[in-house]
Design a protein around this motif. Structure first.
Motif, PDB file in Angstrom:
ATOM      1  N   HIS A 192      42.469  -1.016  40.456  1.00 28.11           N
ATOM      2  CA  HIS A 192      42.625   0.445  40.547  1.00 28.11           C
ATOM      3  C   HIS A 192      41.289   1.139  40.802  1.00 28.11           C
ATOM      4  CE1 HIS A 192      46.810   0.554  39.432  1.00 28.11           C
ATOM      5  NE2 HIS A 192      46.587  -0.192  38.367  1.00 28.11           N
ATOM      6  N   LEU A 193      40.208   0.436  40.528  1.00 26.78           N
ATOM      7  CA  LEU A 193      38.879   1.042  40.683  1.00 26.78           C
ATOM      8  C   LEU A 193      38.201   0.589  41.971  1.00 26.78           C
ATOM      9  CD1 LEU A 193      37.615   0.416  37.031  1.00 26.78           C
ATOM     10  CD2 LEU A 193      38.984   2.305  37.874  1.00 26.78           C
ATOM     11  N   HIS A 194      38.919  -0.199  42.719  1.00 27.39           N
ATOM     12  CA  HIS A 194      38.336  -0.848  43.899  1.00 27.39           C
ATOM     13  C   HIS A 194      37.715   0.139  44.892  1.00 27.39           C
ATOM     14  CE1 HIS A 194      38.399  -2.981  47.778  1.00 27.39           C
ATOM     15  NE2 HIS A 194      37.938  -3.940  47.024  1.00 27.39           N
ATOM     16  N   ASP A 195      38.343   1.308  45.040  1.00 28.75           N
ATOM     17  CA  ASP A 195      37.844   2.257  46.043  1.00 28.75           C
ATOM     18  C   ASP A 195      36.748   3.174  45.515  1.00 28.75           C
ATOM     19  OD1 ASP A 195      39.565   1.199  47.840  1.00 28.75           O
ATOM     20  OD2 ASP A 195      41.144   2.687  47.493  1.00 28.75           O
ATOM     21  N   LEU A 196      36.378   3.013  44.269  1.00 30.96           N
ATOM     22  CA  LEU A 196      35.328   3.884  43.706  1.00 30.96           C
ATOM     23  C   LEU A 196      33.965   3.289  44.043  1.00 30.96           C
ATOM     24  CD1 LEU A 196      36.890   4.662  40.209  1.00 30.96           C
ATOM     25  CD2 LEU A 196      37.366   5.686  42.436  1.00 30.96           C
ATOM     26  N   ILE A 197      33.494   3.615  45.226  1.00 30.65           N
ATOM     27  CA  ILE A 197      32.314   2.888  45.709  1.00 30.65           C
ATOM     28  C   ILE A 197      31.018   3.301  45.010  1.00 30.65           C
ATOM     29  CG2 ILE A 197      33.215   2.244  47.982  1.00 30.65           C
ATOM     30  CD1 ILE A 197      31.680   4.641  49.079  1.00 30.65           C
ATOM     31  N   LEU A 198      31.053   4.376  44.231  1.00 32.47           N
ATOM     32  CA  LEU A 198      29.843   4.755  43.492  1.00 32.47           C
ATOM     33  C   LEU A 198      29.826   4.169  42.081  1.00 32.47           C
ATOM     34  CD1 LEU A 198      29.460   8.497  44.546  1.00 32.47           C
ATOM     35  CD2 LEU A 198      28.329   6.491  45.480  1.00 32.47           C
ATOM     36  N   GLY A 241      45.277   5.802  37.473  1.00 30.94           N
ATOM     37  CA  GLY A 241      44.971   7.193  37.130  1.00 30.94           C
ATOM     38  C   GLY A 241      43.503   7.522  37.383  1.00 30.94           C
ATOM     39  N   LEU A 242      42.727   6.487  37.721  1.00 28.80           N
ATOM     40  CA  LEU A 242      41.297   6.735  37.981  1.00 28.80           C
ATOM     41  C   LEU A 242      40.966   6.630  39.468  1.00 28.80           C
ATOM     42  CD1 LEU A 242      39.726   4.587  35.090  1.00 28.80           C
ATOM     43  CD2 LEU A 242      39.888   7.071  35.196  1.00 28.80           C
ATOM     44  N   GLN A 243      41.944   6.185  40.239  1.00 29.98           N
ATOM     45  CA  GLN A 243      41.630   5.778  41.618  1.00 29.98           C
ATOM     46  C   GLN A 243      41.114   6.883  42.536  1.00 29.98           C
ATOM     47  OE1 GLN A 243      44.296   5.195  39.791  1.00 29.98           O
ATOM     48  NE2 GLN A 243      46.094   4.711  40.972  1.00 29.98           N
ATOM     49  N   ASN A 244      41.355   8.173  42.186  1.00 34.48           N
ATOM     50  CA  ASN A 244      40.872   9.230  43.085  1.00 34.48           C
ATOM     51  C   ASN A 244      39.540   9.826  42.671  1.00 34.48           C
ATOM     52  OD1 ASN A 244      43.101   9.128  44.756  1.00 34.48           O
ATOM     53  ND2 ASN A 244      44.292  10.357  43.314  1.00 34.48           N
ATOM     54  N   LEU A 246      43.806  13.416  35.354  1.00 30.92           N
ATOM     55  CA  LEU A 246      42.357  13.502  35.621  1.00 30.92           C
ATOM     56  C   LEU A 246      42.072  13.640  37.117  1.00 30.92           C
ATOM     57  CD1 LEU A 246      40.823  10.762  33.236  1.00 30.92           C
ATOM     58  CD2 LEU A 246      40.876  13.239  32.912  1.00 30.92           C
ATOM     59  N   GLN A 247      43.124  13.494  37.915  1.00 28.80           N
ATOM     60  CA  GLN A 247      42.885  13.372  39.359  1.00 28.80           C
ATOM     61  C   GLN A 247      42.231  14.596  40.008  1.00 28.80           C
ATOM     62  OE1 GLN A 247      45.695  12.915  37.782  1.00 28.80           O
ATOM     63  NE2 GLN A 247      47.468  13.848  38.758  1.00 28.80           N
ATOM     64  N   THR A 248      42.281  15.763  39.317  1.00 30.74           N
ATOM     65  CA  THR A 248      41.649  16.951  39.928  1.00 30.74           C
ATOM     66  C   THR A 248      40.188  17.097  39.511  1.00 30.74           C
ATOM     67  OG1 THR A 248      42.420  18.304  38.099  1.00 30.74           O
ATOM     68  CG2 THR A 248      43.821  18.248  40.075  1.00 30.74           C
ATOM     69  N   LEU A 249      39.718  16.186  38.671  1.00 34.39           N
ATOM     70  CA  LEU A 249      38.307  16.273  38.238  1.00 34.39           C
ATOM     71  C   LEU A 249      37.427  15.567  39.270  1.00 34.39           C
ATOM     72  CD1 LEU A 249      38.644  15.582  34.396  1.00 34.39           C
ATOM     73  CD2 LEU A 249      38.705  17.751  35.614  1.00 34.39           C
ATOM     74  N   ARG A 250      37.336  16.148  40.415  1.00 34.79           N
ATOM     75  CA  ARG A 250      36.690  15.484  41.554  1.00 34.79           C
ATOM     76  C   ARG A 250      35.202  15.224  41.350  1.00 34.79           C
ATOM     77  NH1 ARG A 250      40.570  13.450  44.903  1.00 34.79           N
ATOM     78  NH2 ARG A 250      42.259  14.947  45.057  1.00 34.79           N
ATOM     79  N   ASN A 251      34.565  15.999  40.459  1.00 36.50           N
ATOM     80  CA  ASN A 251      33.108  15.829  40.278  1.00 36.50           C
ATOM     81  C   ASN A 251      32.739  14.852  39.167  1.00 36.50           C
ATOM     82  OD1 ASN A 251      32.635  17.747  42.240  1.00 36.50           O
ATOM     83  ND2 ASN A 251      32.755  19.423  40.763  1.00 36.50           N
ATOM     84  N   LEU A 252      33.740  14.299  38.537  1.00 34.88           N
ATOM     85  CA  LEU A 252      33.472  13.480  37.358  1.00 34.88           C
ATOM     86  C   LEU A 252      32.617  12.244  37.694  1.00 34.88           C
ATOM     87  CD1 LEU A 252      34.239  13.736  34.409  1.00 34.88           C
ATOM     88  CD2 LEU A 252      36.095  12.127  34.806  1.00 34.88           C
ATOM     89  N   GLN A 253      31.528  12.087  36.945  1.00 40.26           N
ATOM     90  CA  GLN A 253      30.628  10.945  37.190  1.00 40.26           C
ATOM     91  C   GLN A 253      30.602   9.962  36.020  1.00 40.26           C
ATOM     92  OE1 GLN A 253      26.863  12.763  38.099  1.00 40.26           O
ATOM     93  NE2 GLN A 253      27.669  13.777  39.905  1.00 40.26           N
ATOM     94  N   VAL A 254      30.741  10.510  34.829  1.00 37.58           N
ATOM     95  CA  VAL A 254      30.686   9.647  33.637  1.00 37.58           C
ATOM     96  C   VAL A 254      31.929   9.894  32.797  1.00 37.58           C
ATOM     97  CG1 VAL A 254      29.365   9.105  31.552  1.00 37.58           C
ATOM     98  CG2 VAL A 254      28.166   9.813  33.628  1.00 37.58           C
TER      99      VAL A 254
END
Ligand code: ATP
Length: 469
Positions: free
Chosen positions: A159-165, A134-137, A113-121
């Motif tokens: 693993h989600l710590h850096d997902l600030i949104l 696998g979600l961290q980027n 999934l790491q290339t799905l840079r626009n993924l919001q939901v």
């Protein structure tokens, strides 16, 4: 379905709940943007490169096992593949998806999934996922549904710590929910969350989470103070004459503070030797074992963990602190013993101790000894020869803590002395103490014989004499 190709203006096609076995068996109308093929019987996906203008595609409940053929659907922003038989996430690379639903499949691992840079939901609910790796980027992710999976460790949330949104996450019906304090732990790890498991994260929960897992120094000190006050109140009450608080002349205590091995203990001893008519060293209690050359009662009172805990419960401490896995504490009796001799008490301690002491009725003078050249400080630490790299790193990192408090809370420390050069630091400290005591030097000498009180005999050191104005 071929008649659709004669509808050039068709934008939305809902062909769900039919018995189609081959989807897109027609030339696509060029404006077709949204297609719903859910609840049919295609089960095998085909090349959809002719449908490059599609923005939304729903392929739920069609017994699909493999996702492929979407590579050219560059405009696709919403893809739903819910309730199929997908076991591995594949074939979605570099799509500009904003919403992806993979609910109700048999996925065990979050991958590709790491290339799905626009993924919001992202909906991965009702799968067999154990790890959130696998979600961290996916930095635009704002909402993740992981309900009914096999996540059992709170630390997976890291693993989600850096997902600030990230604002919403659903972990309902995962084994992790059985862990004690699960909710607070997740809130602590993901501090931007607004909704956890479909319930709003309240401000109170956020504060509780931080206070539990990374309490600010004030909170540590308040708890420490409360503990000792409570245990003290449970004991028969004793009046400590010598250190009784009074409005105009508090019992004089000098606290040297600063990071470990900054020289505060050495300077405290030196000061008490040279000004032995005024100060005595207040040895704290500790559960750490003595280093080479340390004597019981001289540097510390070395006690066992059990003895220390007993002392806490007997209400004997003014403050305590854990440092490097050991307990340290300043006992009421230590201060009293010095006070009974008519002397001021000189102690050294870390910042948490200072915070805690500030909650008590004592009103010490706090002198911060701060390293300003990190390399020099590291040399001091190394020279001691008994600190591990991790201990040294902790000590170095605490320099900033002291500097920050000093910067942000002017007046928190009464004086600040750089301690890179110990001799110079001692000289400054000595001057300061003389000022505190109102002492004069005769003949310009700096040794103890030249130090005399200005207007009182040493044996009569009064509390007001020490007080600084
Ligand atoms: N009662 C106390 N409350 C808070 N901190 C304390 C207390 N007693 C000692 N400390 C501090 O705990 C830290 C660890 O003490 P320890 O004596 O084990 O280390 P050290 O290497 O000898 O450090 P130092 O030379 O700075 O005393 C030191 O910074 C010391 O000042």
């Amino acid at each position: 379905m071929t008649f659709y190709c004669h509808m050039p203006h068709l934008i939305i096609l809902d062909a769900s709940h039919n018995q189609l076995t081959d989807f897109f068996g027609f030339q696509p109308p060029k404006n077709l943007k949204e297609v719903n093929f859910s609840h049919n019987q295609m089960s095998v996906m085909k090349d959809l490169s002719a449908y490059s203008s599609l923005t939304k595609l729903i392929l739920d409940c069609i017994l699909l096992k493999i996702t492929k053929g979407l590579e050219k659907c560059k405009r696709l922003s919403h893809l739903s593949l819910a309730h199929n038989k997908i076991s591995r996430i594949r074939g979605l690379d570099h799509l500009s998806l904003r919403t992806l639903c993979l609910r109700g499949n048999v996925i065990q691992k979050i991958e590709n999934l790491q290339t799905l840079r626009n993924l919001q939901v992202l909906d991965l609910s009702c799968n067999r996922i154990q790890s959130l790796s696998g979600l961290q980027n996916l930095h635009f992710l704002g909402n993740i549904n992981l309900e009914s999976n096999l996540i059992s460790e709170v630390k997976e949330a890291a693993h989600l710590h850096d997902l600030i949104l990230l604002r919403e996450i659903n972990l309902l019906r995962n084994p992790v929910q059985d862990q004690e304090d699960y909710r607070l732990a997740v809130i602590f790890l993901l501090q931007h969350l607004v909704l956890l498991d479909q319930h709003t994260v309240t401000a109170e929960e956020k504060v509780s989470a931080v206070n539990k897992y990374d309490p600010p120094l004030e909170v540590i000190a308040a708890r420490d103070h409360m503990t000792h006050l409570m245990y003290q109140l449970m004991q028969p009450q004793v009046i400590f004459d010598s250190t009784l608080p009074s409005l105009d002349a508090p019992y004089p205590i000098l606290v040297l503070t600063g990071p470990q091995a900054c020289g505060k203990r050495e300077l405290a001893h030196k000061l008490c030797q040279e000004f032995s008519d005024y100060f005595a060293y207040g040895a704290c209690h500790t559960t750490r074992g003595p280093y080479y050359g340390e004597e019981d009662g001289s540097d510390y009172h070395f006690v066992t963990e059990e003895e220390f805990q007993n002392m806490i419960q007997m209400g004997q401490f003014v403050q305590t602190m854990q440092y490097g896995g050991h307990w340290y504490g300043l006992s009421r009796e230590t201060i009293e013993r010095v006070a009974r001799e008519g002397l001021a008490c000189c102690v050294h301690m870390e910042l948490e101790g200072v915070y805690s002491l500030k909650n008590s009725y004592f009103e010490p003078r706090y002198v911060l000894l701060i390293p300003t050249v990190v390399d020099t400080y590291v040399c001091f630490l190394k020279a001691r020869g008994f600190y591990s790299n991790a201990q040294m790193e902790t000590a170095v990192s605490r320099i900033d803590l002291y500097a920050k408090i000093n910067r942000e809370s002017p007046g928190f420390f009464d004086n600040i002395i750089p301690c890179d050069d110990r001799a110079e630091a001692y000289h400054t400290l000595k001057q300061l103490v003389k000022e505190y005591l109102g002492l004069e030097e005769h003949g310009g000498g700096g040794d103890s014989s030249s130090v005399t009180p200005d207007n009182t005999s040493t044996s009569e050191l009064s509390q007001s004499h020490f007080a600084i104005h």
